[in-house]
Design a protein around this motif. Structure first.
Motif, PDB file in Angstrom:
ATOM      1  N   ALA A  20       0.813  -1.225   0.000  1.00  0.00           N
ATOM      2  CA  ALA A  20       0.000   0.000   0.000  1.00  0.00           C
ATOM      3  C   ALA A  20       0.844   1.271   0.000  1.00  0.00           C
ATOM      4  O   ALA A  20       0.359   2.328  -0.415  1.00  0.00           O
ATOM      5  N   LEU A  21       2.096   1.193   0.463  1.00  0.00           N
ATOM      6  CA  LEU A  21       2.889   2.413   0.648  1.00  0.00           C
ATOM      7  C   LEU A  21       4.216   2.419  -0.107  1.00  0.00           C
ATOM      8  O   LEU A  21       4.827   3.482  -0.215  1.00  0.00           O
ATOM      9  N   ARG A  22       4.675   1.299  -0.618  1.00  0.00           N
ATOM     10  CA  ARG A  22       6.047   1.275  -1.131  1.00  0.00           C
ATOM     11  C   ARG A  22       6.272   2.188  -2.328  1.00  0.00           C
ATOM     12  O   ARG A  22       7.390   2.653  -2.555  1.00  0.00           O
ATOM     13  N   ASP A  23       5.213   2.453  -3.125  1.00  0.00           N
ATOM     14  CA  ASP A  23       5.378   3.363  -4.259  1.00  0.00           C
ATOM     15  C   ASP A  23       5.323   4.825  -3.841  1.00  0.00           C
ATOM     16  O   ASP A  23       5.367   5.717  -4.689  1.00  0.00           O
ATOM     17  N   ARG A  24       5.201   5.082  -2.531  1.00  0.00           N
ATOM     18  CA  ARG A  24       5.340   6.433  -1.977  1.00  0.00           C
ATOM     19  C   ARG A  24       6.599   6.543  -1.116  1.00  0.00           C
ATOM     20  O   ARG A  24       6.886   7.627  -0.596  1.00  0.00           O
ATOM     21  N   ALA A  25       7.299   5.443  -0.948  1.00  0.00           N
ATOM     22  CA  ALA A  25       8.399   5.392   0.013  1.00  0.00           C
ATOM     23  C   ALA A  25       9.674   6.019  -0.554  1.00  0.00           C
ATOM     24  O   ALA A  25       9.994   5.860  -1.736  1.00  0.00           O
ATOM     25  N   VAL A  26      10.387   6.728   0.308  1.00  0.00           N
ATOM     26  CA  VAL A  26      11.718   7.263   0.003  1.00  0.00           C
ATOM     27  C   VAL A  26      12.630   6.873   1.169  1.00  0.00           C
ATOM     28  O   VAL A  26      12.294   7.115   2.333  1.00  0.00           O
ATOM     29  N   ILE A  27      13.743   6.253   0.846  1.00  0.00           N
ATOM     30  CA  ILE A  27      14.701   5.834   1.871  1.00  0.00           C
ATOM     31  C   ILE A  27      16.042   6.499   1.567  1.00  0.00           C
ATOM     32  O   ILE A  27      16.568   6.378   0.455  1.00  0.00           O
ATOM     33  N   LEU A  28      16.551   7.227   2.523  1.00  0.00           N
ATOM     34  CA  LEU A  28      17.882   7.824   2.421  1.00  0.00           C
ATOM     35  C   LEU A  28      18.808   7.004   3.310  1.00  0.00           C
ATOM     36  O   LEU A  28      18.603   6.916   4.529  1.00  0.00           O
ATOM     37  N   TRP A  29      19.801   6.399   2.688  1.00  0.00           N
ATOM     38  CA  TRP A  29      20.708   5.526   3.428  1.00  0.00           C
ATOM     39  C   TRP A  29      22.108   5.665   2.834  1.00  0.00           C
ATOM     40  O   TRP A  29      22.292   5.581   1.622  1.00  0.00           O
ATOM     41  N   ALA A  30      23.089   5.881   3.703  1.00  0.00           N
ATOM     42  CA  ALA A  30      24.489   6.029   3.275  1.00  0.00           C
ATOM     43  C   ALA A  30      24.625   7.115   2.210  1.00  0.00           C
ATOM     44  O   ALA A  30      25.347   6.952   1.225  1.00  0.00           O
ATOM     45  N   ASN A  31      23.886   8.206   2.397  1.00  0.00           N
ATOM     46  CA  ASN A  31      23.921   9.368   1.494  1.00  0.00           C
ATOM     47  C   ASN A  31      23.460   9.015   0.078  1.00  0.00           C
ATOM     48  O   ASN A  31      23.880   9.630  -0.902  1.00  0.00           O
ATOM     49  N   LYS A  32      22.586   8.025  -0.040  1.00  0.00           N
ATOM     50  CA  LYS A  32      21.983   7.640  -1.313  1.00  0.00           C
ATOM     51  C   LYS A  32      20.468   7.618  -1.157  1.00  0.00           C
ATOM     52  O   LYS A  32      19.948   7.449  -0.066  1.00  0.00           O
ATOM     53  N   THR A  33      19.775   7.785  -2.282  1.00  0.00           N
ATOM     54  CA  THR A  33      18.321   7.820  -2.297  1.00  0.00           C
ATOM     55  C   THR A  33      17.785   6.553  -2.957  1.00  0.00           C
ATOM     56  O   THR A  33      18.239   6.190  -4.045  1.00  0.00           O
TER      57      THR A  33
END
Length: 281
Positions: A76-89
Protein backbone atom coordinates in the motif's frame (compact mmCIF):
# COMPACT_ATOMS: atom_id res chain seq x y z
CA UNK A 1 -26.47 47.72 -8.14
CA UNK A 2 -25.20 51.27 -8.59
CA UNK A 3 -21.54 52.10 -8.64
CA UNK A 4 -21.92 53.96 -5.33
CA UNK A 5 -23.27 50.87 -3.56
CA UNK A 6 -20.52 48.77 -5.12
CA UNK A 7 -17.91 51.24 -3.87
CA UNK A 8 -19.37 51.11 -0.35
CA UNK A 9 -19.27 47.29 -0.33
CA UNK A 10 -15.69 47.21 -1.58
CA UNK A 11 -14.64 49.73 1.08
CA UNK A 12 -16.38 47.70 3.80
CA UNK A 13 -14.70 44.47 2.70
CA UNK A 14 -11.33 46.17 2.56
CA UNK A 15 -11.77 47.56 6.08
CA UNK A 16 -12.79 44.15 7.43
CA UNK A 17 -9.81 42.50 5.79
CA UNK A 18 -7.46 45.11 7.21
CA UNK A 19 -8.88 44.71 10.73
CA UNK A 20 -8.80 40.88 10.77
CA UNK A 21 -5.42 39.21 11.27
CA UNK A 22 -4.03 37.26 8.36
CA UNK A 23 -5.06 33.64 8.86
CA UNK A 24 -1.61 32.01 8.42
CA UNK A 25 -0.17 34.49 10.91
CA UNK A 26 -2.85 33.77 13.51
CA UNK A 27 -2.44 30.00 13.01
CA UNK A 28 1.33 30.25 13.37
CA UNK A 29 1.10 32.26 16.57
CA UNK A 30 -1.45 29.80 18.00
CA UNK A 31 1.07 27.01 17.49
CA UNK A 32 4.30 28.83 18.36
CA UNK A 33 3.25 31.63 20.69
CA UNK A 34 2.20 35.25 20.36
CA UNK A 35 4.78 37.28 18.50
CA UNK A 36 6.32 34.25 16.79
CA UNK A 37 5.18 35.55 13.42
CA UNK A 38 7.49 38.53 13.85
CA UNK A 39 10.58 36.29 13.70
CA UNK A 40 12.66 36.19 10.54
CA UNK A 41 11.62 33.82 7.79
CA UNK A 42 14.33 31.19 8.26
CA UNK A 43 13.56 30.92 11.99
CA UNK A 44 9.83 30.54 11.34
CA UNK A 45 10.42 27.81 8.74
CA UNK A 46 12.76 25.88 11.07
CA UNK A 47 10.29 26.12 13.97
CA UNK A 48 7.37 24.85 11.91
CA UNK A 49 9.41 22.00 10.42
CA UNK A 50 10.46 20.88 13.90
CA UNK A 51 6.84 20.98 15.07
CA UNK A 52 5.64 19.01 12.02
CA UNK A 53 8.24 16.31 12.56
CA UNK A 54 7.15 15.92 16.19
CA UNK A 55 3.66 14.96 15.01
CA UNK A 56 5.02 11.57 13.94
CA UNK A 57 6.25 8.75 16.12
CA UNK A 58 9.97 8.46 16.60
CA UNK A 59 11.49 4.96 16.49
CA UNK A 60 13.79 4.50 19.49
CA UNK A 61 14.78 0.83 19.16
CA UNK A 62 15.90 -1.38 16.25
CA UNK A 63 12.69 -3.38 16.59
CA UNK A 64 10.52 -0.28 16.16
CA UNK A 65 12.63 0.78 13.18
CA UNK A 66 12.12 -2.61 11.51
CA UNK A 67 8.37 -2.38 12.10
CA UNK A 68 8.21 1.10 10.55
CA UNK A 69 10.20 -0.03 7.50
CA UNK A 70 8.01 -3.11 7.07
CA UNK A 71 4.90 -0.93 7.01
CA UNK A 72 6.51 1.64 4.71
CA UNK A 73 7.52 -1.07 2.22
CA UNK A 74 4.11 -2.76 2.27
CA UNK A 75 2.21 -2.92 -1.07
CA UNK A 76 0.00 0.00 0.00
CA UNK A 77 2.89 2.41 0.65
CA UNK A 78 6.05 1.27 -1.13
CA UNK A 79 5.38 3.36 -4.26
CA UNK A 80 5.34 6.43 -1.98
CA UNK A 81 8.40 5.39 0.01
CA UNK A 82 11.72 7.26 0.00
CA UNK A 83 14.70 5.83 1.87
CA UNK A 84 17.88 7.82 2.42
CA UNK A 85 20.71 5.53 3.43
CA UNK A 86 24.49 6.03 3.27
CA UNK A 87 23.92 9.37 1.49
CA UNK A 88 21.98 7.64 -1.31
CA UNK A 89 18.32 7.82 -2.30
CA UNK A 90 16.22 4.69 -2.84
CA UNK A 91 12.70 4.59 -4.36
CA UNK A 92 10.65 2.34 -6.61
CA UNK A 93 10.36 2.76 -10.37
CA UNK A 94 6.65 3.59 -10.03
CA UNK A 95 7.54 6.36 -7.58
CA UNK A 96 9.92 7.95 -10.08
CA UNK A 97 7.37 7.79 -12.91
CA UNK A 98 5.58 10.77 -11.35
CA UNK A 99 7.42 13.95 -12.43
CA UNK A 100 7.30 15.70 -9.05
CA UNK A 101 8.54 12.57 -7.31
CA UNK A 102 11.42 12.44 -9.75
CA UNK A 103 11.96 16.14 -9.03
CA UNK A 104 12.36 15.34 -5.34
CA UNK A 105 14.99 12.72 -6.17
CA UNK A 106 16.78 15.21 -8.45
CA UNK A 107 16.75 17.83 -5.69
CA UNK A 108 18.24 15.35 -3.20
CA UNK A 109 20.95 14.41 -5.71
CA UNK A 110 21.72 18.10 -6.29
CA UNK A 111 22.02 18.61 -2.53
CA UNK A 112 24.54 15.77 -2.34
CA UNK A 113 26.57 17.36 -5.16
CA UNK A 114 26.65 20.54 -3.10
CA UNK A 115 28.23 18.68 -0.20
CA UNK A 116 25.12 18.13 1.93
CA UNK A 117 25.32 14.93 3.99
CA UNK A 118 21.80 13.51 3.96
CA UNK A 119 20.62 11.80 7.16
CA UNK A 120 19.57 8.15 7.25
CA UNK A 121 15.77 8.43 7.21
CA UNK A 122 12.75 6.76 5.61
CA UNK A 123 9.44 8.48 4.88
CA UNK A 124 6.36 8.52 2.68
CA UNK A 125 6.01 11.32 0.13
CA UNK A 126 2.82 12.82 -1.36
CA UNK A 127 3.30 14.92 -4.50
CA UNK A 128 -0.28 16.17 -4.88
CA UNK A 129 -0.41 19.97 -4.70
CA UNK A 130 -3.99 20.00 -3.40
CA UNK A 131 -2.93 19.15 0.15
CA UNK A 132 -5.24 17.68 2.75
CA UNK A 133 -5.31 15.78 6.03
CA UNK A 134 -6.17 12.48 4.34
CA UNK A 135 -2.78 12.18 2.68
CA UNK A 136 -1.08 10.75 5.74
CA UNK A 137 -2.72 7.40 5.04
CA UNK A 138 -0.21 5.57 7.24
CA UNK A 139 -1.11 7.60 10.31
CA UNK A 140 1.43 9.00 12.75
CA UNK A 141 3.58 5.86 12.51
CA UNK A 142 5.15 6.78 9.16
CA UNK A 143 6.65 10.26 8.62
CA UNK A 144 5.06 11.84 5.55
CA UNK A 145 6.24 14.78 3.47
CA UNK A 146 3.85 16.94 1.45
CA UNK A 147 4.21 19.86 -0.94
CA UNK A 148 1.00 21.65 0.09
CA UNK A 149 -1.27 22.20 3.08
CA UNK A 150 -4.50 23.64 1.77
CA UNK A 151 -6.21 23.55 5.16
CA UNK A 152 -3.40 25.33 6.99
CA UNK A 153 -0.68 24.35 9.43
CA UNK A 154 -2.89 21.72 11.07
CA UNK A 155 -2.88 19.56 7.94
CA UNK A 156 -0.85 16.38 8.11
CA UNK A 157 2.71 16.15 6.87
CA UNK A 158 6.06 17.89 6.78
CA UNK A 159 6.24 20.55 4.09
CA UNK A 160 8.99 20.17 1.49
CA UNK A 161 9.56 22.31 -1.63
CA UNK A 162 7.43 21.66 -4.67
CA UNK A 163 10.10 20.76 -7.28
CA UNK A 164 8.02 22.29 -10.05
CA UNK A 165 10.27 25.32 -10.33
CA UNK A 166 12.68 26.77 -12.84
CA UNK A 167 11.28 27.44 -16.30
CA UNK A 168 14.57 27.68 -18.17
CA UNK A 169 16.53 24.73 -16.88
CA UNK A 170 18.73 23.02 -19.51
CA UNK A 171 17.49 19.95 -21.37
CA UNK A 172 20.08 17.71 -19.70
CA UNK A 173 18.72 18.68 -16.29
CA UNK A 174 15.28 17.91 -14.91
CA UNK A 175 12.68 19.38 -12.64
CA UNK A 176 14.03 19.95 -9.14
CA UNK A 177 17.64 20.73 -10.07
CA UNK A 178 18.92 23.18 -7.46
CA UNK A 179 21.57 24.71 -9.74
CA UNK A 180 18.92 25.64 -12.30
CA UNK A 181 16.68 27.04 -9.58
CA UNK A 182 19.54 29.11 -8.17
CA UNK A 183 20.15 30.67 -11.60
CA UNK A 184 16.43 31.30 -12.10
CA UNK A 185 16.04 32.81 -8.63
CA UNK A 186 19.05 35.07 -9.14
CA UNK A 187 17.55 36.37 -12.38
CA UNK A 188 14.20 37.11 -10.73
CA UNK A 189 15.84 38.89 -7.79
CA UNK A 190 17.97 40.99 -10.12
CA UNK A 191 14.91 42.02 -12.15
CA UNK A 192 13.03 42.88 -8.94
CA UNK A 193 15.93 44.99 -7.65
CA UNK A 194 16.09 46.88 -10.93
CA UNK A 195 12.46 48.01 -10.52
CA UNK A 196 11.40 48.77 -6.92
CA UNK A 197 7.79 48.42 -5.88
CA UNK A 198 7.27 52.18 -5.97
CA UNK A 199 8.00 52.20 -9.71
CA UNK A 200 5.65 49.39 -10.64
CA UNK A 201 2.10 49.62 -11.93
CA UNK A 202 -0.48 49.21 -9.17
CA UNK A 203 -2.47 46.39 -10.69
CA UNK A 204 -3.92 43.07 -9.56
CA UNK A 205 -3.70 40.31 -12.13
CA UNK A 206 -4.57 36.64 -12.36
CA UNK A 207 -1.63 34.29 -12.70
CA UNK A 208 -3.47 32.00 -15.16
CA UNK A 209 -4.21 28.29 -15.19
CA UNK A 210 -1.58 25.80 -14.09
CA UNK A 211 -2.74 22.97 -16.33
CA UNK A 212 -2.57 23.17 -20.15
CA UNK A 213 -5.69 21.20 -21.05
CA UNK A 214 -8.96 19.68 -19.86
CA UNK A 215 -7.20 16.55 -18.66
CA UNK A 216 -5.38 17.03 -15.38
CA UNK A 217 -1.65 16.44 -15.34
CA UNK A 218 -2.06 14.00 -12.45
CA UNK A 219 -4.47 11.93 -14.57
CA UNK A 220 -1.95 11.76 -17.40
CA UNK A 221 0.75 10.69 -14.99
CA UNK A 222 -1.48 7.98 -13.51
CA UNK A 223 -2.31 6.67 -17.00
CA UNK A 224 1.39 6.58 -17.93
CA UNK A 225 2.23 4.75 -14.70
CA UNK A 226 -0.58 2.23 -15.28
CA UNK A 227 0.63 1.62 -18.85
CA UNK A 228 4.17 1.10 -17.59
CA UNK A 229 2.94 -1.41 -15.00
CA UNK A 230 1.02 -3.32 -17.68
CA UNK A 231 4.08 -3.46 -19.93
CA UNK A 232 6.20 -4.72 -17.05
CA UNK A 233 3.58 -7.36 -16.15
CA UNK A 234 3.43 -8.59 -19.77
CA UNK A 235 7.22 -8.78 -19.91
CA UNK A 236 7.38 -10.78 -16.68
CA UNK A 237 4.63 -13.09 -17.95
CA UNK A 238 6.52 -13.73 -21.20
CA UNK A 239 9.76 -14.38 -19.35
CA UNK A 240 8.07 -16.77 -16.93
CA UNK A 241 6.31 -18.81 -19.65
CA UNK A 242 9.00 -18.74 -22.31
CA UNK A 243 10.64 -22.12 -22.92
CA UNK A 244 14.30 -22.69 -23.75
CA UNK A 245 15.36 -20.95 -26.91
CA UNK A 246 16.84 -23.33 -29.50
CA UNK A 247 19.66 -21.71 -31.41
CA UNK A 248 21.20 -22.94 -34.63
CA UNK A 249 24.32 -24.93 -33.75
CA UNK A 250 27.49 -23.17 -34.81
CA UNK A 251 30.44 -25.00 -36.25
CA UNK A 252 33.14 -25.53 -33.69
CA UNK A 253 36.62 -24.16 -34.24
CA UNK A 254 38.44 -26.26 -36.84
CA UNK A 255 35.20 -27.81 -38.17
CA UNK A 256 34.04 -26.75 -41.59
CA UNK A 257 30.59 -25.26 -41.59
CA UNK A 258 28.05 -26.94 -43.85
CA UNK A 259 27.00 -24.87 -46.86
CA UNK A 260 23.52 -23.46 -46.71
CA UNK A 261 21.28 -24.43 -49.67
CA UNK A 262 19.69 -21.48 -51.35
CA UNK A 263 16.61 -21.49 -53.50
CA UNK A 264 17.53 -21.09 -57.17
CA UNK A 265 16.75 -17.69 -58.55
CA UNK A 266 15.05 -17.11 -61.87
CA UNK A 267 17.33 -16.03 -64.69
CA UNK A 268 16.98 -12.66 -66.31
CA UNK A 269 13.95 -12.42 -68.56
CA UNK A 270 12.27 -15.53 -67.12
CA UNK A 271 8.83 -15.44 -65.58
CA UNK A 272 9.35 -15.77 -61.78
CA UNK A 273 5.83 -17.19 -61.39
CA UNK A 274 6.71 -20.34 -63.37
CA UNK A 275 8.40 -23.28 -61.76
CA UNK A 276 11.92 -24.08 -63.07
CA UNK A 277 10.65 -27.23 -64.84
CA UNK A 278 8.01 -25.26 -66.75
CA UNK A 279 10.35 -22.54 -68.00
CA UNK A 280 11.32 -22.56 -71.64
CA UNK A 281 14.98 -22.80 -72.48
Amino acid sequence: MTWRLAAVLVAALAAAAAAAPWRPQSEFEALHGVGAAALDGATRVAAELDRSVQDFWQATTPHETREQLAKLLSPALRDRAVILWANKTFATRNFLLRPKNEGLAVALAAARRRGVALPDVAFSHVDDAAGGKSYCVAGPEIPTTVIAKRGGYADCGVLVPNPFFGRRFPKHKKMGDLDSWEAESAGVRAAAAARPLQQRTRRVFWRGKCLPGPERASDRVRKAAAAARRREARKQHRDANAGPRHKRPHASRGEEAKPRHKRPRASRGADPRRRPADRKS
